[in-house]
Design a protein around this motif. Structure first.
Motif, PDB file in Angstrom:
ATOM      1  N   LEU A  92       0.827  -1.204   0.000  1.00 49.03           N
ATOM      2  CA  LEU A  92       0.000   0.000   0.000  1.00 49.03           C
ATOM      3  C   LEU A  92       0.865   1.259   0.000  1.00 49.03           C
ATOM      4  O   LEU A  92       0.533   2.257  -0.657  1.00 49.03           O
ATOM      5  CB  LEU A  92      -0.924  -0.011   1.217  1.00 49.03           C
ATOM      6  N   GLU A  93       1.972   1.218   0.716  1.00 51.67           N
ATOM      7  CA  GLU A  93       2.882   2.368   0.741  1.00 51.67           C
ATOM      8  C   GLU A  93       3.488   2.614  -0.645  1.00 51.67           C
ATOM      9  O   GLU A  93       3.667   3.767  -1.064  1.00 51.67           O
ATOM     10  CB  GLU A  93       3.986   2.120   1.776  1.00 51.67           C
ATOM     11  N   LEU A  94       3.784   1.536  -1.367  1.00 49.65           N
ATOM     12  CA  LEU A  94       4.321   1.696  -2.718  1.00 49.65           C
ATOM     13  C   LEU A  94       3.253   2.199  -3.683  1.00 49.65           C
ATOM     14  O   LEU A  94       3.546   2.987  -4.592  1.00 49.65           O
ATOM     15  CB  LEU A  94       4.907   0.365  -3.201  1.00 49.65           C
ATOM     16  N   ALA A  95       2.021   1.750  -3.494  1.00 47.85           N
ATOM     17  CA  ALA A  95       0.922   2.287  -4.307  1.00 47.85           C
ATOM     18  C   ALA A  95       0.754   3.780  -4.046  1.00 47.85           C
ATOM     19  O   ALA A  95       0.490   4.564  -4.972  1.00 47.85           O
ATOM     20  CB  ALA A  95      -0.373   1.540  -4.001  1.00 47.85           C
ATOM     21  N   LEU A  96       0.938   4.190  -2.798  1.00 48.76           N
ATOM     22  CA  LEU A  96       0.877   5.610  -2.448  1.00 48.76           C
ATOM     23  C   LEU A  96       2.006   6.376  -3.135  1.00 48.76           C
ATOM     24  O   LEU A  96       1.793   7.470  -3.669  1.00 48.76           O
ATOM     25  CB  LEU A  96       0.956   5.771  -0.927  1.00 48.76           C
ATOM     26  N   ARG A  97       3.186   5.793  -3.136  1.00 48.16           N
ATOM     27  CA  ARG A  97       4.318   6.447  -3.816  1.00 48.16           C
ATOM     28  C   ARG A  97       4.017   6.620  -5.299  1.00 48.16           C
ATOM     29  O   ARG A  97       4.326   7.668  -5.893  1.00 48.16           O
ATOM     30  CB  ARG A  97       5.591   5.614  -3.626  1.00 48.16           C
ATOM     31  N   ASP A  98       3.404   5.596  -5.913  1.00 45.77           N
ATOM     32  CA  ASP A  98       3.001   5.718  -7.320  1.00 45.77           C
ATOM     33  C   ASP A  98       2.077   6.915  -7.519  1.00 45.77           C
ATOM     34  O   ASP A  98       2.258   7.720  -8.445  1.00 45.77           O
ATOM     35  CB  ASP A  98       2.272   4.448  -7.771  1.00 45.77           C
ATOM     36  N   ALA A 134      -1.604   3.640   5.897  1.00 46.82           N
ATOM     37  CA  ALA A 134      -1.417   3.663   4.447  1.00 46.82           C
ATOM     38  C   ALA A 134      -2.747   3.796   3.710  1.00 46.82           C
ATOM     39  O   ALA A 134      -2.839   4.508   2.702  1.00 46.82           O
ATOM     40  CB  ALA A 134      -0.685   2.400   3.997  1.00 46.82           C
ATOM     41  N   ILE A 135      -3.791   3.127   4.208  1.00 46.47           N
ATOM     42  CA  ILE A 135      -5.102   3.230   3.551  1.00 46.47           C
ATOM     43  C   ILE A 135      -5.608   4.668   3.605  1.00 46.47           C
ATOM     44  O   ILE A 135      -6.083   5.214   2.601  1.00 46.47           O
ATOM     45  CB  ILE A 135      -6.119   2.272   4.213  1.00 46.47           C
ATOM     46  N   VAL A 136      -5.511   5.307   4.765  1.00 49.08           N
ATOM     47  CA  VAL A 136      -6.006   6.677   4.908  1.00 49.08           C
ATOM     48  C   VAL A 136      -5.235   7.619   3.987  1.00 49.08           C
ATOM     49  O   VAL A 136      -5.830   8.498   3.342  1.00 49.08           O
ATOM     50  CB  VAL A 136      -5.913   7.141   6.376  1.00 49.08           C
ATOM     51  N   PRO A 143      -9.608   5.393  -4.932  1.00 45.34           N
ATOM     52  CA  PRO A 143     -10.375   4.535  -4.027  1.00 45.34           C
ATOM     53  C   PRO A 143      -9.574   3.300  -3.619  1.00 45.34           C
ATOM     54  O   PRO A 143      -8.908   2.679  -4.454  1.00 45.34           O
ATOM     55  CB  PRO A 143     -11.594   4.133  -4.866  1.00 45.34           C
ATOM     56  N   VAL A 144      -9.622   2.978  -2.344  1.00 40.25           N
ATOM     57  CA  VAL A 144      -9.056   1.722  -1.841  1.00 40.25           C
ATOM     58  C   VAL A 144     -10.231   0.773  -1.654  1.00 40.25           C
ATOM     59  O   VAL A 144     -11.112   1.027  -0.831  1.00 40.25           O
ATOM     60  CB  VAL A 144      -8.297   1.923  -0.521  1.00 40.25           C
ATOM     61  N   VAL A 145     -10.262  -0.291  -2.428  1.00 37.19           N
ATOM     62  CA  VAL A 145     -11.413  -1.190  -2.455  1.00 37.19           C
ATOM     63  C   VAL A 145     -11.128  -2.423  -1.608  1.00 37.19           C
ATOM     64  O   VAL A 145     -10.094  -3.077  -1.774  1.00 37.19           O
ATOM     65  CB  VAL A 145     -11.752  -1.613  -3.892  1.00 37.19           C
ATOM     66  N   GLY A 146     -12.027  -2.728  -0.693  1.00 39.22           N
ATOM     67  CA  GLY A 146     -11.927  -3.929   0.105  1.00 39.22           C
ATOM     68  C   GLY A 146     -12.967  -4.945  -0.327  1.00 39.22           C
ATOM     69  O   GLY A 146     -14.096  -4.578  -0.673  1.00 39.22           O
ATOM     70  N   VAL A 147     -12.596  -6.225  -0.319  1.00 36.46           N
ATOM     71  CA  VAL A 147     -13.506  -7.311  -0.666  1.00 36.46           C
ATOM     72  C   VAL A 147     -13.481  -8.333   0.463  1.00 36.46           C
ATOM     73  O   VAL A 147     -12.403  -8.769   0.882  1.00 36.46           O
ATOM     74  CB  VAL A 147     -13.104  -7.998  -1.988  1.00 36.46           C
ATOM     75  N   ILE A 148     -14.669  -8.694   0.978  1.00 29.53           N
ATOM     76  CA  ILE A 148     -14.774  -9.729   2.009  1.00 29.53           C
ATOM     77  C   ILE A 148     -15.621 -10.861   1.427  1.00 29.53           C
ATOM     78  O   ILE A 148     -16.848 -10.805   1.442  1.00 29.53           O
ATOM     79  CB  ILE A 148     -15.417  -9.183   3.292  1.00 29.53           C
ATOM     80  N   LEU A 164     -11.842   1.264   7.024  1.00 29.24           N
ATOM     81  CA  LEU A 164     -11.192   2.468   6.498  1.00 29.24           C
ATOM     82  C   LEU A 164     -11.243   2.548   4.977  1.00 29.24           C
ATOM     83  O   LEU A 164     -10.965   3.604   4.398  1.00 29.24           O
ATOM     84  CB  LEU A 164      -9.725   2.503   6.944  1.00 29.24           C
ATOM     85  N   CYS A 165     -11.576   1.449   4.324  1.00 34.68           N
ATOM     86  CA  CYS A 165     -11.570   1.423   2.862  1.00 34.68           C
ATOM     87  C   CYS A 165     -12.577   2.416   2.288  1.00 34.68           C
ATOM     88  O   CYS A 165     -13.609   2.699   2.897  1.00 34.68           O
ATOM     89  CB  CYS A 165     -11.880   0.019   2.359  1.00 34.68           C
ATOM     90  N   SER A 166     -12.272   2.901   1.100  1.00 34.18           N
ATOM     91  CA  SER A 166     -13.184   3.821   0.414  1.00 34.18           C
ATOM     92  C   SER A 166     -14.512   3.146   0.133  1.00 34.18           C
ATOM     93  O   SER A 166     -15.577   3.748   0.271  1.00 34.18           O
ATOM     94  CB  SER A 166     -12.566   4.293  -0.904  1.00 34.18           C
ATOM     95  N   SER A 167     -14.448   1.896  -0.310  1.00 35.60           N
ATOM     96  CA  SER A 167     -15.641   1.109  -0.599  1.00 35.60           C
ATOM     97  C   SER A 167     -15.388  -0.328  -0.181  1.00 35.60           C
ATOM     98  O   SER A 167     -14.271  -0.837  -0.318  1.00 35.60           O
ATOM     99  CB  SER A 167     -15.995   1.158  -2.085  1.00 35.60           C
ATOM    100  N   LEU A 168     -16.448  -0.977   0.287  1.00 36.31           N
ATOM    101  CA  LEU A 168     -16.336  -2.339   0.781  1.00 36.31           C
ATOM    102  C   LEU A 168     -17.374  -3.208   0.078  1.00 36.31           C
ATOM    103  O   LEU A 168     -18.566  -2.884   0.052  1.00 36.31           O
ATOM    104  CB  LEU A 168     -16.559  -2.356   2.294  1.00 36.31           C
TER     105      LEU A 168
END
Length: 564
Positions: A92-98, A134-136, A143-148, A164-168
């Motif tokens: 997630l930190e690397l995605a943030l850097r991107d 990192a999510i925040v 959007p940070v998407v979570g799947v359960i 904390l995800c944008s969408s779940l």
């Protein structure tokens, strides 16, 4: 004619990641052949796994760069330890850097986890705090998407991360809650929650219930195509609404309006929520908690140190279990926040200082007030005084979404830190589990009193023994090999997350010299926070972390090498 669906739930973690990414684009990084196993399992006689139960896959989603993080529930119940946690946080930190470099990278997290891996305890706790941070930070860009999907579900601190995800996205086979049914029964008794009652479990924390009660954005069938399309819909939207963890006023007004003197069934809870969001519910809040006279106040270290440090004439006691005051600390204006016991609390599982529904949302309110008030001026410091025995274990807490209340507090502290507010945690007593994640672990700097009664951990010893199928004596023996499993603050300090361990202070009855010493340390920590990066990278830069969290550092290095 019947059309058979392709089950997503039945796939393993690796194939789930492949299914989400565009065909032919899957590329696993820091995979099994890199050999980064948990170094903490073999000493306990546990067979490790070469990917440590987390798949990090690069690829594309609808032609755009993406990262899918998929947790394998079949290994250690999807538990988060040092290596697996570092893989999630580091990706997630690397995605943030991107994102910061102008590369739009779509992040998806597939949750199938019981939370912290108890055999690694505080390693998992620290990792989950870093995942939340990192999510925040990341969802400000994309959007940070979570799947359960199902099987294990999503529990423990990882339910806070999901909140904390944008969408779940969730299937009916999925479950989400901060505390698993067995843990609630262990801590609160079978009368509070019968872990053998499957209908009770699904009606409380199952996918259909969570969607109807507003804790999930999309309820989909257990079908690969349906889940992929739901993910695509979210990323296609030009704007995604504010995450529910930031919707403090909506949820506080809702919970304040609920009359706990009447039985609240799952159906009743859904009905009340639907009325609320339709504008038909009760909007003038009841008293959030029964008020307290000074003589009714229950002593605790959190209360003692709040009064010792804040010495403010005006203390906000709108919710008597969450104290808030603004005061000067040297030349710094500081907002102090503490969670304290309230023997009259209307949620009876929160009467000993636990973090519950109202505590999580109220902490979020007090922190966001500071963010709003200071957005055009100097960012005042926020000091979280930490003495929390745990999160609440109760039926109402899980039904009402305790994980989401804790996520709200995490979100607020992380948002304040990213906005430039020095956030300091001062641990004066217990700092246990989801309560510590919600109140303290998002701080720029963590200070702790060096005292035998300052304890930091994931779970009570009784519950940890039950979940890991060990005796308490066996657990205590394991702490000699794995310091992260120990409860004492000195063992926690070896992991490198503490800014300072403060010696020579009377923790129970602080004298003037004790208070002065702590105030001086707080001033120094605030100055450090103002001159340091606003993320949590300093926790891995300390001398103690170089040894105590060596695997966390190595995982991030390998991820960065293989990212592109």
């Amino acid at each position: 004619m019947l059309f058979l669906k392709d089950s997503f739930v039945e796939l393993n973690a690796r194939n789930r990641a492949k299914a989400i990414l565009d065909q032919g684009t899957f590329r696993e990084i820091v995979g099994p052949f890199d050999g980064l196993e948990s170094p903490h399992l073999v000493p306990q006689g546990i067979v490790p796994q070469s990917d440590d139960g987390v798949i990090v896959a690069r690829g594309e989603i609808e032609g755009e760069p993406a990262v899918v993080i998929s947790i394998e529930g079949n290994f250690q119940g999807g538990g988060i330890g040092e290596v697996s946690g570092a893989k999630i946080a580091g990706a997630l930190e690397l995605a943030l850097r991107d994102q910061e470099n102008g590369i739009r990278t779509r992040p998806v997290i597939v949750f199938d986890t019981g939370g912290v891996r108890l055999q690694e305890a505080n390693y998992g706790l620290l990792a989950i705090a870093e995942i939340g941070a990192a999510i925040v930070a990341l969802r400000q860009y994309v959007p940070v998407v979570g799947v359960i999907p199902g099987k294990i579900g999503c529990f423990g601190g990882m339910s806070i991360a999901a909140g904390l995800c944008s969408s779940l996205i969730m299937t009916r086979e999925g479950r989400i809650g901060l505390n698993g049914p067995e843990v609630i029964e262990q801590e609160a008794g079978i009368e509070e929650f019968d872990s053998s009652d499957r209908r009770l479990i699904w009606n409380t924390i199952g996918g259909a219930q969570r969607f109807a009660a507003g804790f999930v954005d999309e309820l989909v069938d257990d079908d690969i195509s349906a889940i992929k399309e739901a993910i695509h819909r979210i990323f296609r939207k030009e704007t995604v609404g504010s995450p529910r963890s930031s919707q403090v006023d909506v949820y506080r007004s809702f919970f304040a309006s609920i009359d706990l003197s009447q039985p609240i069934t799952p159906n009743k809870f859904r009905e009340l929520w639907q009325q609320h969001i339709a504008g038909k519910g009760v909007h003038s809040p009841n008293s959030l908690q029964t008020g307290m006279n000074k003589d009714d106040e229950v002593e605790s270290r959190g209360r003692t140190w709040f009064y010792a440090l804040a010495h403010a004439l005006k203390i906000n006691k709108e919710v008597p279990s969450v104290l808030c005051a603004d005061a000067m600390l040297g030349k710094e204006e500081v907002r102090y926040i503490a969670v304290v016991p309230n023997r009259h609390h209307r949620f009876y599982r929160v009467r000993h200082g636990e973090v519950g529904i109202e505590e999580g949302w109220t902490i979020a309110k007090y922190v966001r007030e500071v963010i709003e008030a200071d957005q055009h001026g100097k960012k005042r410091a926020i000091v979280a005084i930490v003495d929390v025995p745990s999160q609440a274990y109760g039926y109402h807490e899980e039904l009402f979404g305790l994980h989401q209340a804790c996520a709200a507090a995490v979100d607020a502290y992380a948002t304040a830190r990213l906005a430039g507010h020095p956030v300091i945690a001062l641990i004066v007593g217990n700092a246990i589990s989801g309560a510590f994640l919600a109140h303290g672990l998002q701080a720029n700097c963590i200070l702790a009193l060096n005292d035998d009664h300052v304890n930091i951990h994931v779970m009570s010893k009784k519950s940890a023994a039950r979940i890991t199928r060990r005796t308490i004596e066996e657990l205590e023996e394991a702490t000699k090999k794995i310091p992260a499993m120990a409860y004492d603050v000195r063992s926690f300090a070896t992991l490198g997350a503490l800014h300072e361990l403060i010696d020579g202070v009377n923790a129970d009855i602080p004298q003037v010299q004790d208070i002065d010493k702590v105030c001086n340390r707080l001033i120094e920590a605030i100055q450090t926070a103002r001159s340091s990066p606003r993320d949590l990278r300093n926790r891995l830069a300390s001398k103690q972390a170089q040894k105590g969290r060596e695997a966390s550092i190595l995982v991030r290095k390998k991820l960065a090498e293989q990212w592109k």
